[in-house]
Design an enzyme around this catalytic site. Sequence first.
Site, mmCIF file in Angstrom:
data_model
loop_
_atom_site.group_PDB
_atom_site.id
_atom_site.type_symbol
_atom_site.label_atom_id
_atom_site.label_comp_id
_atom_site.label_asym_id
_atom_site.label_seq_id
_atom_site.Cartn_x
_atom_site.Cartn_y
_atom_site.Cartn_z
ATOM 1 N N TYR A 12 0.833 -1.206 0.000
ATOM 2 C CA TYR A 12 0.000 0.000 0.000
ATOM 3 C C TYR A 12 0.871 1.261 0.000
ATOM 4 O O TYR A 12 0.699 2.140 0.846
ATOM 5 C CB TYR A 12 -0.944 0.003 1.222
ATOM 6 C CG TYR A 12 -1.653 -1.311 1.409
ATOM 7 C CD1 TYR A 12 -2.697 -1.674 0.548
ATOM 8 C CD2 TYR A 12 -1.271 -2.200 2.403
ATOM 9 C CE1 TYR A 12 -3.336 -2.897 0.695
ATOM 10 C CE2 TYR A 12 -1.909 -3.431 2.549
ATOM 11 C CZ TYR A 12 -2.941 -3.761 1.691
ATOM 12 O OH TYR A 12 -3.571 -4.973 1.839
ATOM 13 N N TYR A 140 -12.330 -7.948 5.847
ATOM 14 C CA TYR A 140 -11.160 -7.893 4.964
ATOM 15 C C TYR A 140 -10.869 -9.313 4.482
ATOM 16 O O TYR A 140 -10.764 -10.235 5.295
ATOM 17 C CB TYR A 140 -9.925 -7.324 5.685
ATOM 18 C CG TYR A 140 -8.705 -7.373 4.792
ATOM 19 C CD1 TYR A 140 -8.552 -6.453 3.752
ATOM 20 C CD2 TYR A 140 -7.748 -8.376 4.921
ATOM 21 C CE1 TYR A 140 -7.480 -6.526 2.885
ATOM 22 C CE2 TYR A 140 -6.658 -8.448 4.059
ATOM 23 C CZ TYR A 140 -6.523 -7.522 3.035
ATOM 24 O OH TYR A 140 -5.467 -7.609 2.172
ATOM 25 N N ASP A 241 -13.383 -17.240 6.679
ATOM 26 C CA ASP A 241 -12.018 -16.809 6.379
ATOM 27 C C ASP A 241 -11.253 -16.715 7.703
ATOM 28 O O ASP A 241 -11.364 -15.735 8.429
ATOM 29 C CB ASP A 241 -12.071 -15.462 5.645
ATOM 30 C CG ASP A 241 -10.679 -14.909 5.337
ATOM 31 O OD1 ASP A 241 -9.685 -15.464 5.840
ATOM 32 O OD2 ASP A 241 -10.599 -13.917 4.582
ATOM 33 N N LYS A 270 -1.517 -17.080 6.629
ATOM 34 C CA LYS A 270 -0.718 -16.371 7.632
ATOM 35 C C LYS A 270 0.077 -17.303 8.555
ATOM 36 O O LYS A 270 1.175 -17.692 8.203
ATOM 37 C CB LYS A 270 -1.604 -15.390 8.378
ATOM 38 C CG LYS A 270 -2.032 -14.244 7.431
ATOM 39 C CD LYS A 270 -2.526 -13.021 8.156
ATOM 40 C CE LYS A 270 -2.515 -11.818 7.232
ATOM 41 N NZ LYS A 270 -3.811 -11.392 6.729
HETATM 42 C C1 LIG Z 1 -4.306 -11.302 5.354
HETATM 43 C C2 LIG Z 1 -5.686 -11.759 5.075
HETATM 44 C C3 LIG Z 1 -6.067 -12.176 3.789
HETATM 45 C C4 LIG Z 1 -5.134 -12.109 2.591
HETATM 46 O O1 LIG Z 1 -4.010 -12.937 2.735
HETATM 47 P P1 LIG Z 1 -2.684 -12.618 1.872
HETATM 48 O O2 LIG Z 1 -1.766 -13.759 2.197
HETATM 49 O O3 LIG Z 1 -2.181 -11.290 2.321
HETATM 50 O O4 LIG Z 1 -3.106 -12.623 0.444
HETATM 51 C C5 LIG Z 1 -7.365 -12.614 3.616
HETATM 52 N N1 LIG Z 1 -8.241 -12.668 4.638
HETATM 53 C C6 LIG Z 1 -7.904 -12.292 5.900
HETATM 54 C C7 LIG Z 1 -8.907 -12.406 7.002
HETATM 55 C C8 LIG Z 1 -6.622 -11.812 6.156
HETATM 56 O O5 LIG Z 1 -6.298 -11.410 7.389
#
Ligand SMILES: *Cc1c(COP(=O)(O)O)cnc(C)c1O
Length: 420
Positions: A12, A140, A241, A270
Amino acid sequence: MDRDRSTVWHPYAAMPGTVDPTPVIGAEGARLHLADGRRVVDGMSSWWAAIHGYRHPVLDAAVSDQLDDMAHVMFGGLTHGPAVELAEALVEITPEGLEHVFLADSGSVSVEVAMKMALQYARGVGRDGRDRFLTVRGGYHGDTLHAMSVCDPVNGMHRMFAGVLPEQLFAPVPRPRFDETCTDEDVAELRALLTADADRIAAVILEPIVQGAGGMRFYAPGYLRRVRALCDEFEVLLIADEIATGFGRSGRLFACEHADVSPDILCLGKALTGGYVSMAATLCTSEVARGVTAADSGALMHGPTFMGNPLASAVSLASVRLLLSRDWQSEVGGIESGLRSGLDHASSIDGVVDVRVLGAIGVIERDEPVDMEVATQVSLDHGVWLRPFGRLVYAMPPFVATAEDIASITAAMVAVAESA
Ligand SMILES: *Cc1c(COP(=O)(O)O)cnc(C)c1O
């Protein structure tokens, strides 16, 4: 620094860069080693990922042992032990019913794969026309185009990409906080959207319990239970997610466990690799797999070049086993109480509107955005690496952080919140 600014994009960021990044030359345990000689506590776990800290001997060994066999081979038509063992381990530890694993190369890609699974499932089971997704505001889900379309439409990049992003359906931010009860009223709008449009909706997608980069909010398990019930009632898939929340961060191994809920599709990322390399995973139920495979293509139409990368699989497997072998509940519980006591007085700071802690996540919310350059200086002066965004000063430390490390982190957060 000049070469960095003129050549390398940062997250960003503008090109050329407008703010000097902080050079790092190494990292060990919970500490980053800065080029200027300072060793600072990492309050961010490199964006939720480095749960075991840096240069962990078990994870280092997993990578170097795997290097002796192979760093990478294509996954089309080939397979290998690390990928199979990792997939089995993920099926074993994730909520009931998730049986199949797609190994993707980043969180955003795992979200794309989850959405594609839902779209193909709809076609496979004869529910044509279900091309939309329903989500809640404040979410997000990543930076690729379809993932962006379900991010919060105000915080996210919807305005910039208006007319490009697919238009999705948005319910309000979940209202009840983590320790509050959820009423019919709290899901009334969600129900109304499903009542009006279920036959256009492939899936509901959300972050269970913790909304991360969209606002760092913690909402009631009862809300998630009601979302699951509504998805069942309207025969709409539920995508959870857990890219940020997975692997113990919220105090449960997976945040869905707070509500005793199983999604139809689950995204992980992550902390999956312990923060070593990029890898993510999309899990689904047998019912979803059956539907996807019944679609015209007869297959899930996705296959990244580095799918199932052996180094990433090996270190992920080692990280999962390491986590389960530790008393991670006590570690996260200790961090939670350290964050609570360290942030106890933060709510009386001028301009602070809320302070909240869940598991190994601590947040100070202000009424005005923080100045990033000032915030970085102030936290480094306190011996801590923090990366606030907007009005949020937050931390999610590595699980190996000591009580003193947590005290340093909360002191730095308070100082940043006070620095205005
Ligand atoms: C970080 C994140 C993503 C995206 O993952 P990247 O490895 O950065 O592409 C998607 N959903 C959530 C909830 C996240 O915290």
